[in-house]
Design an enzyme around this catalytic site. Structure first.
Site, PDB file in Angstrom:
ATOM      1  N   HIS A  42       2.268   1.949  -3.550  1.00  0.00           N
ATOM      2  CA  HIS A  42       1.836   2.596  -3.462  1.00  0.00           C
ATOM      3  C   HIS A  42       2.077   4.726  -3.840  1.00  0.00           C
ATOM      4  O   HIS A  42       1.216   5.833  -3.724  1.00  0.00           O
ATOM      5  CB  HIS A  42       0.190   2.808  -2.839  1.00  0.00           C
ATOM      6  N   ASP A  80       0.458  -1.393  -0.237  1.00  0.00           N
ATOM      7  CA  ASP A  80      -0.425  -0.068  -0.284  1.00  0.00           C
ATOM      8  C   ASP A  80       1.195   1.318   0.353  1.00  0.00           C
ATOM      9  O   ASP A  80       2.143   1.081  -0.658  1.00  0.00           O
ATOM     10  CB  ASP A  80      -1.064   0.223   1.094  1.00  0.00           C
TER      11      ASP A  80
END
Ligand code: NAG
Ligand code: NAG
Ligand code: NAG
Ligand code: NAG
Ligand code: NAG
Ligand code: NAG
Ligand code: NAG
Ligand code: NAG
Ligand code: NAG
Length: 354
Positions: free
Chosen positions: A206, A183
Site C-alpha cells: 500500500h 499492507d
C-alpha cells in the site's frame, strides 16, 4: 533512554565510558543453540537478553542460512548501542494459527541506538489469518534507529502486514532496502519525528503512509518525514497521508518532504485523504481536525495505474496549508494524469530551501 538521570543511569553512563571494547561485541545466535532449519525464537531471545544488558556496544548476528521464527518481542532500553545483523532468511510459521493474532510477528520496542542491518530476509510466508495485525517490524518508542540493506517480503494478499511501522519514535533512518508486503511498506503513526527514508524500493503493498491518524484521541503529532530516491512498484498507493473524518484533538502533520520518487504502475501515486472512514466507523458530519502543513512533493515521476495521479482531499475544517507540488510527471496509459484538490492551499512553504 529516560531523560531523568537517576543514580542507576549515571552509573551506566560511567560504565559505558569505561567499556574496554573498541568494536561491538558479537553475539552469534549459534552460540545460543540456533542452527539452520530450526526455530531460533528462544536462541534469539536469549542472545538479545545478554546483548541488551551489555555495557559495551553489541551486534547480534544471525548468519547465513534459513531459520524459523514463531513470534518474538525485543524490548529495551538497552545499556549500550545494539545492532541486529540478519544475514539469514527468517521464515514465519506457515500456519498463522501458531501466531497470536493480537501481537506482531517481530517487534522491537523501547530501544535506543538500535541498528537493523544485514543482507537477510524476513519472509512472512503465507500469513493470511483474517483480521490479524501482523506488522512485520514495529518500531515503538525508539530513538536513533537505522534499518539498512534490509529486505522484507510477504505476498500482496496478506492483510495488515505493514513492512515497518513507526510510532512515538524519533530519528529513524531506513536506507537501501526492499520492502514488499500486503499492507503499508512504511507507515508512520502518531509521535513519529525526524524519519528519513532513502533509496528504498516498495512493492507490492500500500505504499508509504502517514497514518491513519485520528482514530484515537490525542495522538502525538508527526513532524519531519524526508523520503528521497525511492521506487514504488505496483502498489495501491504511493505517497499517502490519511486521517479519519471526525479526527479529534490537536494532532498536526508537518514538514514532510518527498523527492526523487519513481512510480511504476501505482494506483494513487500522491494522495492526501482526510475523509478516511472505513465501514462507517466515524462521524461523517465532523471534519478531521488534524492540520497538515508544509508538505513538498518534488520530482515525482512514472506511471499511474489510474487516471488520477494527484488527489489532495484535505479537511474542510482545517485546510492543508503550504503544500508544494513541483516537477510532477505522472502518466496513465500514455497520457498525463489528472490532479484533484479539496480544501488545500498550495504554495511554496516559506523558508523552504529545496
Ligand atoms: C548488503 O547486502 C549485500 C547482499 O545482499 C551484501 O553483499 C552487502 O555486503 C551488504 N552491505 C552492507 C553495507 O551491509
Ligand atoms: C540518519 O540520517 C541522517 C541524514 O543522513 C543523519 O544525519 C543521522 O545521523 C542518521 N541517523 C541515524 C540514527 O543513523
Ligand atoms: C543519536 O545518535 C547520535 C550519534 O550517535 C547522537 O549524537 C545523538 O545525541 C542521538 N540522539 C538521540 C535523540 O538519542
Ligand atoms: C540502493 O539500494 C539498493 C538495494 O535496494 C542497493 O543495491 C544500492 O547499492 C543502494 N544504492 C546506494 C547508493 O547505496
Ligand atoms: C537511488 O536509487 C537508484 C535506483 O534504485 C539507485 O541505483 C541509486 O543508487 C540510489 N542513489 C542513492 C544516493 O541512494
Ligand atoms: C493536546 O491535547 C491534550 C488533551 O487536552 C493535551 O494533553 C496535550 O498537551 C495537547 N498537546 C498539544 C501539543 O497541545
Ligand atoms: C498494474 O496495476 C494493476 C492494478 O494494481 C494490475 O492489475 C496490473 O496487472 C498492473 N500491471 C502491470 C503491468 O504490472
Ligand atoms: C511552514 O513552515 C514555515 C517555516 O518554518 C513556517 O513559517 C510556516 O508558518 C509553516 N506553515 C504552516 C501553515 O504552519
Ligand atoms: C489506453 O490507450 C489506448 C490507446 O490510446 C486505448 O485504446 C485504450 O483504451 C486505453 N486503455 C485504457 C484502460 O484507458
Amino acid at each position: 533512554m529516560d531523560m531523568n538521570l537517576s543514580i542507576t543511569n549515571l552509573a551506566l553512563l560511567l560504565l559505558l565510558s569505561v567499556c574496554a571494547e573498541t568494536q561491538p561485541v558479537i553475539f552469534d545466535i549459534r552460540n545460543y543453540g540456533a542452527s539452520p532449519n530450526l526455530d531460533i525464537t528462544q536462541a534469539w531471545r536469549n542472545a538479545w537478553k545478554e546483548a541488551c544488558a551489555s555495557t559495551c556496544a553489541t551486534t547480534i548476528l544471525i548468519p547465513a542460512g534459513t531459520y524459523k521464527l514463531t513470534q518474538v518481542k525485543f524490548t529495551g532500553p538497552c545499556n549500550a548501542p545494539i545492532e541486529v545483523q540478519v544475514d539469514g532468511i527468517i521464515l514465519a510459521p506457515e500456519n498463522p494459527n501458531e501466531l497470536d493474532g493480537n501481537a506482531q510477528w517481530v517487534k522491537f520496542s523501547y530501544v535506543n541506538f538500535f541498528t537493523l542491518s544485514g543482507s537477510g530476509t524476513f519472509d512472512g510466508q503465507d500469513i493470511t489469518s483474517k483480521d490479524s495485525k501482523h506488522f512485520h517490524v514495529n518500531v515503538l518508542g525508539c530513538n536513533n534507529v537505522t534499518f539498512t540493506n534490509f529486505t522484507i517480503t510477504a505476498p500482496s494478499t496478506s492483510p495488515n502486514t505493514d513492512g515497518i511501522h513507526i510510532g512515538r519514535s524519533s530519528d529513524i533512518n531506513i536506507t537501501n532496502s526492499f520492502i514488499g508486503t500486503g499492507d503499508d511498506c512504511i507507515s508512520l503513526g502518531g509521535g513519529s519525528r525526524h524519519i528519513n527514508v532513502l533509496n528504498v524500493t516498495c512493492g507490492p503493498g500500500h505504499g508509504i503512509s502517514v497514518g491513519s491518524l485520528g482514530k484515537f484521541k490525542y495522538e502525538d503529532s508527526v513532524e519531519g518525514f524526508f523520503v528521497r530516491n525511492c521506487t514504488l512498484k505496483n502498489t495501491d498507493n504511493g505517497l499517502r497521508i490519511k486521517t479519519w473524518l471526525g479526527a479529534p484533538g490537536n494532532t498536526t502533520v508537518s514538514f514532510l518532504h518527498y523527492e526523487d520518487i519513481i512510480m511504476i504502475n501505482v494506483s494513487n501515486p500522491i494522495i492526501i485523504e482526510q475523509d478516511y472512514c472505513p465501514y462507517n466507523q466515524c462521524s461523517k458530519e465532523t471534519p478531521s481536525k488534524i492540520k497538515i502543513s508544509n508538505v513538498t512533493f518534488k520530482s515525482i515521476k512514472g506511471t499511474s495505474a489510474t487516471p488520477d495521479g494527484v488527489a489532495l482531499i484535505c479537511s474542510s475544517g482545517v485546510p492543508c496549508e503550504d503544500v508544494e507540488l513541483n516537477q510532477i510527471d505522472l502518466t496513465f496509459n500514455g497520457t498525463r494524469t489528472a490532479t484533484k484538490y479539496a480544501n488545500v492551499i498550495v504554495g511554496k512553504p516559506p523558508g523552504c530551501v529545496a
